[in-house]
Motif scaffolding. Structure first.
Motif, mmCIF file in Angstrom:
data_model
loop_
_atom_site.group_PDB
_atom_site.id
_atom_site.type_symbol
_atom_site.label_atom_id
_atom_site.label_comp_id
_atom_site.label_asym_id
_atom_site.label_seq_id
_atom_site.Cartn_x
_atom_site.Cartn_y
_atom_site.Cartn_z
ATOM 1 N N PHE A 196 0.836 -1.197 0.000
ATOM 2 C CA PHE A 196 0.000 0.000 0.000
ATOM 3 C C PHE A 196 0.876 1.256 0.000
ATOM 4 O O PHE A 196 1.866 1.336 0.721
ATOM 5 N N TYR A 197 0.471 2.199 -0.833
ATOM 6 C CA TYR A 197 1.163 3.491 -0.879
ATOM 7 C C TYR A 197 0.184 4.558 -1.349
ATOM 8 O O TYR A 197 -0.613 4.321 -2.266
ATOM 9 N N ALA A 198 0.252 5.733 -0.740
ATOM 10 C CA ALA A 198 -0.515 6.890 -1.221
ATOM 11 C C ALA A 198 0.137 8.155 -0.700
ATOM 12 O O ALA A 198 0.670 8.171 0.411
ATOM 13 N N PRO A 200 2.995 7.659 6.134
ATOM 14 C CA PRO A 200 2.390 7.074 7.333
ATOM 15 C C PRO A 200 0.941 7.462 7.587
ATOM 16 O O PRO A 200 0.287 6.853 8.424
ATOM 17 N N GLN A 201 0.416 8.480 6.861
ATOM 18 C CA GLN A 201 -1.002 8.780 7.043
ATOM 19 C C GLN A 201 -1.857 7.581 6.677
ATOM 20 O O GLN A 201 -2.985 7.439 7.162
ATOM 21 N N LEU A 256 5.498 -1.400 8.417
ATOM 22 C CA LEU A 256 5.417 0.028 8.133
ATOM 23 C C LEU A 256 6.762 0.546 7.630
ATOM 24 O O LEU A 256 7.781 0.383 8.284
ATOM 25 N N GLY A 257 6.754 1.195 6.469
ATOM 26 C CA GLY A 257 7.980 1.825 5.975
ATOM 27 C C GLY A 257 8.409 1.237 4.645
ATOM 28 O O GLY A 257 7.795 0.324 4.118
ATOM 29 N N ALA A 258 9.421 1.823 4.065
ATOM 30 C CA ALA A 258 10.370 2.750 4.655
ATOM 31 C C ALA A 258 9.956 4.219 4.548
ATOM 32 O O ALA A 258 10.694 5.088 5.001
ATOM 33 N N VAL A 312 1.462 -3.243 14.380
ATOM 34 C CA VAL A 312 2.694 -2.945 13.649
ATOM 35 C C VAL A 312 3.772 -3.929 14.097
ATOM 36 O O VAL A 312 4.159 -3.960 15.266
ATOM 37 N N LYS A 313 4.247 -4.744 13.170
ATOM 38 C CA LYS A 313 5.187 -5.813 13.500
ATOM 39 C C LYS A 313 6.624 -5.505 13.072
ATOM 40 O O LYS A 313 7.561 -6.145 13.552
ATOM 41 N N ARG A 314 6.802 -4.582 12.153
ATOM 42 C CA ARG A 314 8.131 -4.116 11.767
ATOM 43 C C ARG A 314 8.020 -2.654 11.359
ATOM 44 O O ARG A 314 7.030 -2.232 10.753
ATOM 45 N N ILE A 315 9.075 -1.900 11.677
ATOM 46 C CA ILE A 315 9.188 -0.512 11.256
ATOM 47 C C ILE A 315 10.452 -0.427 10.412
ATOM 48 O O ILE A 315 11.564 -0.607 10.915
#
Length: 328
Positions: free
Chosen positions: A7-9, A80-81, A94-96, A115-118
């Motif tokens: 996902f990206y926006a 991150p929104q 989440l990320g990068a 959230v399992k990884r940042i």
């Protein structure tokens, strides 16, 4: 294997009235033309290109599917929104494309326990985030498109391309750093041209690189540094300003955050070129660089560490690690 869920926006909130983002988006497209991908968008695009090269299937922004499969991982690449504006039930990587500093969201893992990884773009940024989020933080760079960024044909009649990405207090650095560098180059009869961050197209950069034997990269610090890595991928060695010291973002430093050390070239080895600290050691490093210039092999470094395929494989490894933990 099952397709990855990505996902990206870009942030695009309503500004004046409800739903006005839609006509504003259309007007922007008419006035400005097609949007040029920014750094975070390139993270998403290059990851998908890398997965294509690996033959790994993925879904992109398929909210209908992810809502029906709350057990599957959602890879929220950025920004991150996306995490904050939607109530995610799914486990999340989440990320990068993440916020600048953990002080913006110190309770992230409490408010979003799924959230399992940042993921952050590089090691020094990981060191900045780990005191807040611990082992959840992993450094992961996006890949460089080495098909697009290849050694460039051309008459290399110019000694240096100065890539000026000094972001803060530019007027001060213009006199104290940039102009001093140009003076020293002129004293040694080394020709140069300059390109300024945010004021060029990829075509401009490629044209300048095709004319230049080497580059001088000027930036306070980079979380990953796509532009200098694209330069390296063309087999153009770099003399890099490695200022070091504190993270300089004026929104945080020095009143809110003091973190060091940082790097302007966080992905680097001796094949890429040389570094200098400032104007005091620039001349010495310049003369050494000119002597060694033809022996550097920057593209080899990129091919061994930062290709689309390699970085997509690293993302896939992280995804599978999280899946294994969930299966427990």
């Amino acid at each position: 294997m099952k397709p990855l869920n990505l996902f990206y926006a870009e942030p695009d909130p309503d500004r004046w009235i409800k739903f006005d983002r839609y006509p504003r988006r259309l007007i922007r497209r008419i006035l400005r033309g097609k949007q040029r991908p920014g750094g975070v968008m390139m993270v998403a695009l290059n990851l998908m290109k890398g997965l294509d090269k690996l033959g790994i299937p993925y879904r992109f922004n398929d909210y209908k599917y992810i809502n029906k499969h709350p057990e599957e991982i959602a890879g929220i690449i950025g920004k991150p929104q996306l995490l904050f504006d939607k109530e995610w039930i799914n486990p999340v990587i989440l990320g990068a494309g993440i916020f600048s500093h953990p002080s913006d969201h110190p309770n992230l893992l409490t408010t979003h326990p799924n959230v399992k990884r940042i993921l952050v773009p590089g090691d020094w940024m990981a060191d900045m985030f780990k005191p807040f989020y611990g082992d959840m933080v992993t450094a992961w760079p996006t890949g460089i498109d080495t098909d697009k960024w290849q050694p460039l044909a051309g008459t290399k009649s110019i000694d240096f391309l100065i890539y000026d990405k000094v972001r803060w207090e530019h007027e001060q650095y213009q006199d104290g750093l940039v102009e001093s560098i140009k003076e020293i180059l002129n004293q040694h009869k080394l020709s140069h041209q300059t390109i300024r961050y945010g004021q060029y197209t990829y075509t401009d950069l490629k044209k300048n690189l095709s004319q230049s034997k080497a580059a001088i990269f000027l930036c306070e610090h980079e979380t990953q540094g796509l532009a200098y890595q694209q330069i390296l991928a063309t087999n153009t060695p770099i003399l890099a300003w490695e200022h070091g010291g504190y993270w300089q973002d004026p929104h945080y430093y020095p009143h809110k955050v003091k973190f060091q050390p940082v790097s302007a070239v966080p992905y680097w080895d001796k094949r890429c070129g040389l570094k200098f600290k400032g104007t005091l050691d620039f001349e010495k490093q310049l003369l050494q660089f000119v002597k060694l210039r033809d022996g550097f092999e920057p593209r080899k470094y990129i091919m061994e560490n930062l290709t689309l395929r390699l970085c997509a494989q690293k993302y896939l490894d992280i995804y599978q690690q999280v899946q294994a933990e969930l299966n427990g």
